[in-house]
Design a protein around this motif. Structure first.
Motif, PDB file in Angstrom:
ATOM      1  N   UNK A   1       2.044   2.388   5.731  1.00 27.40           N
ATOM      2  CA  UNK A   1       2.901   1.746   4.742  1.00 27.40           C
ATOM      3  C   UNK A   1       2.861   2.562   3.461  1.00 27.40           C
ATOM      4  N   UNK A   2       3.815   2.303   2.578  1.00 29.12           N
ATOM      5  CA  UNK A   2       3.946   3.091   1.366  1.00 29.12           C
ATOM      6  C   UNK A   2       3.871   2.216   0.126  1.00 29.12           C
TER       7      UNK A   2
ATOM      8  N   UNK B   1       0.834  -6.314  -7.147  1.00 29.66           N
ATOM      9  CA  UNK B   1       1.507  -7.116  -6.120  1.00 29.66           C
ATOM     10  C   UNK B   1       0.429  -7.688  -5.221  1.00 29.66           C
ATOM     11  N   UNK B   2       0.536  -8.965  -4.924  1.00 30.48           N
ATOM     12  CA  UNK B   2      -0.484  -9.602  -4.098  1.00 30.48           C
ATOM     13  C   UNK B   2       0.103 -10.119  -2.798  1.00 30.48           C
ATOM     14  N   UNK B   3      -0.771 -10.174  -1.803  1.00 28.88           N
ATOM     15  CA  UNK B   3      -0.442 -10.797  -0.519  1.00 28.88           C
ATOM     16  C   UNK B   3       0.802 -10.182   0.115  1.00 28.88           C
ATOM     17  N   UNK B   4       0.864  -8.856   0.112  1.00 28.34           N
ATOM     18  CA  UNK B   4       1.996  -8.153   0.703  1.00 28.34           C
ATOM     19  C   UNK B   4       1.807  -8.015   2.212  1.00 28.34           C
ATOM     20  N   UNK B   5       2.799  -8.424   2.972  1.00 25.02           N
ATOM     21  CA  UNK B   5       2.747  -8.309   4.429  1.00 25.02           C
ATOM     22  C   UNK B   5       3.263  -6.920   4.808  1.00 25.02           C
ATOM     23  N   UNK B   6       2.342  -5.976   4.986  1.00 24.36           N
ATOM     24  CA  UNK B   6       2.744  -4.593   5.239  1.00 24.36           C
ATOM     25  C   UNK B   6       3.234  -4.390   6.661  1.00 24.36           C
ATOM     26  N   UNK B   7       2.938  -5.347   7.551  1.00 29.34           N
ATOM     27  CA  UNK B   7       3.462  -5.241   8.914  1.00 29.34           C
ATOM     28  C   UNK B   7       4.953  -5.579   8.939  1.00 29.34           C
ATOM     29  N   UNK B   8       5.333  -6.597   8.175  1.00 25.01           N
ATOM     30  CA  UNK B   8       6.738  -6.999   8.126  1.00 25.01           C
ATOM     31  C   UNK B   8       7.552  -6.085   7.221  1.00 25.01           C
TER      32      UNK B   8
ATOM     33  N   UNK C   1       1.697   7.250   0.749  1.00 27.14           N
ATOM     34  CA  UNK C   1       1.672   6.756   2.125  1.00 27.14           C
ATOM     35  C   UNK C   1       0.234   6.511   2.556  1.00 27.14           C
ATOM     36  N   UNK C   2      -0.031   5.306   3.066  1.00 25.95           N
ATOM     37  CA  UNK C   2      -1.368   4.915   3.494  1.00 25.95           C
ATOM     38  C   UNK C   2      -1.367   4.576   4.977  1.00 25.95           C
ATOM     39  N   UNK C   3      -2.485   4.820   5.606  1.00 26.07           N
ATOM     40  CA  UNK C   3      -2.664   4.436   7.010  1.00 26.07           C
ATOM     41  C   UNK C   3      -3.936   3.604   7.106  1.00 26.07           C
TER      42      UNK C   3
ATOM     43  N   UNK D   1       6.834  -2.538   5.450  1.00 26.37           N
ATOM     44  CA  UNK D   1       5.871  -1.435   5.244  1.00 26.37           C
ATOM     45  C   UNK D   1       6.166  -0.590   4.012  1.00 26.37           C
ATOM     46  N   UNK D   2       6.681  -1.211   2.940  1.00 24.92           N
ATOM     47  CA  UNK D   2       6.898  -0.500   1.684  1.00 24.92           C
ATOM     48  C   UNK D   2       6.746  -1.476   0.539  1.00 24.92           C
TER      49      UNK D   2
END
Length: 332
Positions: free
Chosen positions: A19-20, A83-90, A58-60, A92-93
């Motif tokens: 995700x970025x 930013x809090x509680x970001x769903x990076x699966x749904x 970009x992070x992995x 990814x940015x």
């Protein structure tokens, strides 16, 4: 966690395990942080150098880190963007824009109880609970009474600390916990129709931990009576089998809506001494209507839904409950 800083404003196509973080705050960032939601600190700076505006990092993350992250940029003028509680699966940015900028405050993404579960705690007990609103978990008062620290284990395996104080109603035997870090989606309470004797119900929770497996258990039964022990009008009598550890777990109807909170089973040994007979499978749950009123007094507006139409299978109801039912660890 591996990372790469991309040049220019263009974003590379995302791989599923990446995700970025995008800096669109209008100024350079001197540090970048991304930690699993609920962690009590921000960890290490992930940026290899200053991160100019309109750049993307970009992070992995490790697979076991899950999907929910808190993200923070420390800006050149000393402020921060969070930013809090970001769903990076749904999604990814994560784009941090001027609206996310604020004066630097806490160094942690949330304010949970400090520390992690203590494997050497002098006394540990457990129970069940379920999510009733964002970062709010309902359980029995007796499950958390006297605890020095309380942790909940979510359906995706995260261990989150509860933040004191809890809101309690000792008469109903209910307690509302504040659990930052997104423990799960809120389950809706049944609005209509009224619960009748003979209706099928599902109890879900974590009975007999340490003896049985650590995964949640589902039992099915019926509403036997519309009053509880000693003619208690705030409880149902149910036949869904429950054991120690089920306390505080959800009782759902066959549409997947909450109709009660599992609270106790009849003490068969005490009944046998009194009557000479062994009582079998007599259990109790706090009525969902009583739980809703408790939550409203606590300042929440719980989700509600009508129960009508085709009933679901027990397995389908279990899948609904699983996302929102948590294991509760009490340390004394």
């Amino acid at each position: 966690m591996t990372l790469a800083l991309q040049a220019g404003g263009a974003l590379a196509q995302q791989a599923q395990n990446r995700f970025q973080i995008v800096n669109r705050t209008g100024q350079d960032a001197s540090a970048v942080y991304a930690v699993r939601s609920g962690r009590p600190d921000w960890g290490n700076n992930l940026a290899p150098g200053p991160m100019p505006t309109e750049k993307a990092l970009t992070l992995r993350p490790d697979a076991e880190a899950g999907c929910r992250f808190d993200i923070r940029l420390v800006l050149a003028d000393g402020r921060e963007a969070v930013l809090r509680n970001q769903d990076i699966c749904a999604t990814p940015r994560a784009v941090l824009e001027p609206g996310a900028v604020r004066a630097a405050t806490a160094t942690a993404p949330t304010q949970p109880a400090p520390g992690a579960p203590n494997p050497r705690a002098r006394a540990v007990s457990s129970g069940s609970g379920f999510v009733v609103a964002t970062d709010r978990v309902l359980t029995n008062q007796h499950v958390v009474n006297g605890c020095d620290k309380i942790f909940v284990r979510t359906a995706d395996g995260r261990m989150l600390p509860a933040v004191p104080p809890a809101r309690v109603d000792a008469n109903l035997d209910l307690s509302l916990l504040v659990v930052p870090g997104n423990p799960g989606p809120a389950l809706p309470f049944r609005a209509q129709p009224e619960v009748r004797r003979g209706e099928g119900v599902i109890a879900y929770g974590f009975p007999l931990p340490g003896l049985l497996s650590s995964d949640p258990k589902l039992t099915r039964g019926e509403v036997n009576g519309l009053n509880g022990l000693g003619n208690n009008p705030g409880q149902y009598q149910i036949s869904a089998p429950v054991q120690p550890g089920n306390s505080g777990g959800p009782l759902l109807d066959l549409h997947g809506n909450i109709v009660g909170v599992v609270v106790s089973k009849l003490n068969a040994s005490a009944v046998s001494q009194r009557t000479g007979d062994i009582a079998q499978n007599i259990n109790f749950a706090v009525k969902g209507t009583a739980a809703v009123e408790f939550l409203r007094r606590a300042g929440l507006t719980p989700a509600t839904a009508d129960s009508g139409g085709t009933e679901r299978s027990a397995a389908d109801v279990g899948e609904i409950a699983n996302r929102s039912t948590v294991f509760i660890r009490c340390e004394r």
